[in-house]
Each structure stands twice: as C-alpha cells, then as structure tokens.
Design a protein around this motif. Structure first.
Motif, mmCIF file in Angstrom:
data_model
loop_
_atom_site.group_PDB
_atom_site.id
_atom_site.type_symbol
_atom_site.label_atom_id
_atom_site.label_comp_id
_atom_site.label_asym_id
_atom_site.label_seq_id
_atom_site.Cartn_x
_atom_site.Cartn_y
_atom_site.Cartn_z
ATOM 1 N N UNK A 93 47.075 1.414 5.885
ATOM 2 C CA UNK A 93 47.134 0.082 4.769
ATOM 3 C C UNK A 93 45.920 0.189 4.120
ATOM 4 N N UNK A 94 45.734 0.011 2.928
ATOM 5 C CA UNK A 94 44.731 -0.198 2.190
ATOM 6 C C UNK A 94 44.004 -1.461 2.414
ATOM 7 N N UNK A 95 42.725 -1.657 2.075
ATOM 8 C CA UNK A 95 41.940 -2.815 2.289
ATOM 9 C C UNK A 95 42.630 -4.045 1.140
ATOM 10 N N UNK A 96 43.092 -3.690 0.097
ATOM 11 C CA UNK A 96 43.432 -4.654 -0.869
ATOM 12 C C UNK A 96 44.751 -5.106 0.034
ATOM 13 N N UNK A 97 45.623 -4.290 0.558
ATOM 14 C CA UNK A 97 46.806 -4.878 0.990
ATOM 15 C C UNK A 97 46.462 -5.699 2.188
ATOM 16 N N UNK A 98 45.474 -5.463 3.131
ATOM 17 C CA UNK A 98 44.951 -6.563 4.052
ATOM 18 C C UNK A 98 44.704 -7.697 3.371
ATOM 19 N N UNK A 99 43.956 -7.719 2.478
ATOM 20 C CA UNK A 99 43.257 -8.944 1.588
ATOM 21 C C UNK A 99 44.495 -9.731 1.268
ATOM 22 N N UNK A 100 45.511 -9.133 0.449
ATOM 23 C CA UNK A 100 46.720 -9.806 -0.106
ATOM 24 C C UNK A 100 47.264 -10.419 1.004
ATOM 25 N N UNK A 101 47.319 -9.854 2.111
ATOM 26 C CA UNK A 101 48.520 -10.481 3.195
ATOM 27 C C UNK A 101 47.521 -11.660 3.891
ATOM 28 N N UNK A 102 46.098 -11.360 4.087
ATOM 29 C CA UNK A 102 45.384 -12.260 5.009
ATOM 30 C C UNK A 102 45.413 -13.547 4.244
ATOM 31 N N UNK A 103 44.856 -13.198 2.792
ATOM 32 C CA UNK A 103 44.589 -14.555 1.864
ATOM 33 C C UNK A 103 45.904 -15.494 1.786
ATOM 34 N N UNK A 104 47.026 -14.527 1.611
ATOM 35 C CA UNK A 104 48.438 -15.150 1.550
ATOM 36 C C UNK A 104 48.484 -16.187 2.507
ATOM 37 N N UNK A 105 48.659 -15.489 3.797
ATOM 38 C CA UNK A 105 49.098 -16.130 5.070
ATOM 39 C C UNK A 105 47.828 -17.284 5.281
ATOM 40 N N UNK A 106 46.545 -17.091 4.983
ATOM 41 C CA UNK A 106 45.644 -18.207 5.064
ATOM 42 C C UNK A 106 45.797 -19.215 4.191
ATOM 43 N N UNK A 107 46.374 -18.795 2.869
ATOM 44 C CA UNK A 107 46.680 -20.159 2.045
ATOM 45 C C UNK A 107 47.884 -21.131 2.518
ATOM 46 N N UNK A 108 48.730 -20.229 3.257
ATOM 47 C CA UNK A 108 49.630 -20.910 3.651
ATOM 48 C C UNK A 108 49.359 -21.949 4.617
ATOM 49 N N UNK A 109 48.518 -21.477 5.969
ATOM 50 C CA UNK A 109 47.864 -22.128 6.896
ATOM 51 C C UNK A 109 47.499 -23.207 6.368
ATOM 52 N N UNK A 110 46.471 -23.465 5.376
ATOM 53 C CA UNK A 110 46.042 -24.406 5.000
ATOM 54 C C UNK A 110 46.943 -25.532 4.181
ATOM 55 N N UNK A 111 48.127 -25.041 3.574
ATOM 56 C CA UNK A 111 49.043 -26.068 3.436
ATOM 57 C C UNK A 111 49.503 -26.525 4.571
ATOM 58 N N UNK A 112 49.874 -25.917 5.699
ATOM 59 C CA UNK A 112 50.614 -26.510 6.907
ATOM 60 C C UNK A 112 49.551 -27.293 7.622
ATOM 61 N N UNK A 113 48.280 -27.001 7.651
ATOM 62 C CA UNK A 113 47.265 -27.911 8.475
ATOM 63 C C UNK A 113 47.369 -29.452 7.641
ATOM 64 N N UNK A 114 47.525 -29.436 6.425
ATOM 65 C CA UNK A 114 47.432 -30.692 5.946
ATOM 66 C C UNK A 114 48.452 -31.849 6.599
ATOM 67 N N UNK A 115 49.581 -31.223 7.169
ATOM 68 C CA UNK A 115 50.761 -32.086 7.763
ATOM 69 C C UNK A 115 50.244 -32.169 9.301
ATOM 70 N N UNK A 116 48.954 -31.675 9.986
ATOM 71 C CA UNK A 116 48.907 -31.616 11.231
ATOM 72 C C UNK A 116 47.713 -32.363 11.522
ATOM 73 N N UNK A 117 46.486 -32.383 10.653
ATOM 74 C CA UNK A 117 45.382 -33.188 11.201
ATOM 75 C C UNK A 117 45.606 -34.490 11.203
#
Lengths: 104, 246
Positions: free
Chosen positions: A1-25
């Motif tokens: 898997x290319x570095x670009x793909x890893x970045x796309x997936x990691x940043x996308x999941x990270x952005x989702x986690x940021x949204x999710x965290x807003x409802x938890x803290x």
C-alpha cells in the motif's frame, strides 16, 4: 500500500474520530475560555496559511503568478456575496485566461 | 435569533418542515462544489478511489481541500494529514453543542458523528425546538453527504483527464476555495489579524521548512493569540467576552 493511501485512510479515520470525540468529552473542558478561543481561532489561522501557500508558493519558492489574479477575482466576488462555486470557477477562469495570454 | 423575535412561537411542525426544506437546499448547494473537490483531488495526483475515500470517510470540506492542496503543492503526506486533522478540530466543537439534542448509541451515534460538519451544525442551530434541531441536523447532514459524494465522483472522473492543472487554473481554484472557506469567519478584527499573521508565518517559513509544515507553523499563531490575555478595558470587549462565556 502506498504512503499516499495510508495518509488518505489515516487522516480520514482521524477526522471521523475528531467528530465522534465531540459527543464523548465532558463539555466543561472546552468551556475553559483559553481552550475555547484557541479552537475558534485554529481554523482561521489554518485557512489563512492555506490561502497564502496555495496562492503564492511553488515548492519552497515564493512566486507571484496568475494565481494572484485568481485570488483577487475571488475576493471581489466574495465581497459581493457570490456563491462558493461561482467564486472558485471565476478564479480558475481568471488564472487560466491570463496563462493563455502568456502571463504567469 | 428567533428566540428574541416578539411574534408568537412558530408551531413545531412548521418549524420542522422549514428546517428540513432548508437542510435539503443546503445539501444540494454545498454538494455542487464537490465537483471542484473531486477535480482538484485527481488533478493533484490522487486516484478516483482515494478522492472518494476522502469524500465519504473524511467528509469535511475544509479538511479535504487542505489534504489535496498540500499534496498538489508537492507537500508530504504527513503534512497533508496533519493539516486536514487540524482543520477537523472544529467538528469536535459542534459535537459539544449538539450532544444533548441528538440520539446517542448504536448506528445513529456513529451516523451523527460522521454527519457533524459546518452545514448540519449551522442548520440545527437555526431551530428552537429540539424536534426541529434534530430534523435540521439530519436533513442538512444527509443532504450534503449524498450530493457531496455524488458530485465529488463526477469531479474526480473529470479531473483525471486534466493533464496540466495550471493551464485550467485549478491551482488558483484551490486558493480561491480556501479564501471562500475563510471569508465568513472574518467578521471580527481579531479573526482578520490572526488570518493575516498566519499567512505571513506560512510564507516566511516556506523557504526553510519542508512543504506542508509552514501551514502547521502558522497554526501556532492561533495558539499564541488564544493564550494572550484579553484587554478588558472597553465595554464592547466586555460584551464580547460575556457572549463567548455563555
């Protein structure tokens, strides 16, 4: 898997986690005035920096080319409250037009 | 705004209908500019699938434009990821404001998190009753999600055939997109000062830092401005501080 793909997936999941965290803290954390101000100013600083780097740099060089005209057209249209799509397309046309004429 | 209105309260059913209609129009209008995201993404060197993972999973316009903008400008993948994550922090704040109105747990808990963006949070905020706030959130969130992905796909398919993005002015389009996202936030002098200072920091550090990092260096401007003590001398400023403290 290319570095670009890893970045796309990691940043996308990270952005989702940021949204999710807003409802938890617990809300009192972000109600602290300093944290609230920093989080309000963060997108403004980032977008300001992105306008500058996308508009005036090429790699590590600072350049003035047809993008400046595109940004100027965009600023005028934004001041006239034009819709997002109109602003973006007009900026592209302004820059493309100038390049077709051989400048920038 | 509507709470301060002197006329009798709008019936809940009417309010629900109104915010639902607004939500779908926001969805269509915002979704349309997915075309520019998709085209920029593939013109910046992403393939159609990568563009669509960003549209469907990252699903936050500013973060997506930041990611492809940094990559298109020759920046590192790490720089692109960090820039998009930092821009996504504001969605965390929307969650705070929405947590009491929206259902928790199960698939709805995950869906409400994924659909928490500028437009859904703003549409929910225009409603007074909890029912209408919920309806406004879901209508704008689902509407933007559907149209954003649809038009991003169209843009990504078109962008693949652009051999030289510069000749089409796509680099200027990306800069204009950031300016358009920034514009509505520049209502206060402090915001203008932070944006201009951040732009200068980014330009000054561009020759000395690897591509993508100047944007992150500029983020420190927001931290510094947030930590500065506020001058509480004038009544106007006391007013703003109280408003913020609500």
């Amino acid at each position: 898997m290319s570095l670009l793909w890893i970045g796309v997936i990691a940043a996308s999941l990270g952005t989702f986690v940021l949204k999710w965290l807003g409802y938890q803290v617990p809300p009192d954390v972000l109600e602290r005035p300093r944290i609230a101000r920093i989080t309000a100013l963060l997108p403004i600083a980032l977008l300001g920096a992105l306008v500058a780097t996308q508009g005036f740099t090429d790699g590590q060089a600072i350049v003035l080319d047809a993008r400046v005209a595109g940004l100027a057209v965009a600023a005028v249209l934004l001041a006239l409250r034009a819709p997002f799509l109109v602003v973006v397309v007009a900026a592209a046309l302004a820059a493309a037009g100038l390049r077709m004429l051989g400048w920038g | 705004m509507s709470t301060a209105h002197p006329s009798p309260a709008e019936p809940v059913a009417d309010e629900v209908r109104r915010v639902r209609r607004t939500g779908w129009s926001i969805g269509l209008a915002t979704g349309l500019y997915g075309i520019s995201f998709g085209a920029l993404a593939t013109a910046s060197g992403l393939d159609v699938w990568q563009a669509m993972v960003l549209a469907a999973v990252m699903f936050s316009g500013g973060s997506q434009f930041a990611f492809v903008g940094v990559i298109g400008g020759g920046g590192s993948v790490v720089g692109a990821s960090l820039a998009s994550l930092l821009l996504g922090v504001r969605n965390t704040l929307y969650g705070f404001a929405l947590t009491t109105t929206l259902p928790r747990g199960g698939w709805r808990g995950l869906a409400r998190a994924q659909l928490t963006i500028d437009e859904s949070a703003a549409n929910a905020a225009t409603a007074v009753s909890p029912e209408a706030r919920r309806a406004g959130f879901w209508a704008a969130g689902v509407g933007v999600y559907v149209f954003w992905n649809l038009f991003s796909l169209l843009g990504a398919l078109a962008g693949q055939y652009v051999a030289d993005p510069g000749a089409w002015g796509l680099d200027a389009a990306a800069a204009a997109a950031f300016l358009a996202l920034l514009w509505p936030r520049l209502r206060r002098a402090e915001a203008v000062a932070v944006a201009v200072a951040a732009a200068f920091v980014a330009l000054l550090t561009t020759p000395v830092l690897p591509s993508g990092l100047p944007v992150l260096a500029a983020a420190l401007v927001a931290v510094a401005a947030g930590l500065l003590p506020r001058r509480a001398a004038t009544t106007a400023e006391v007013g703003t501080t109280e408003e913020e403290a609500r």
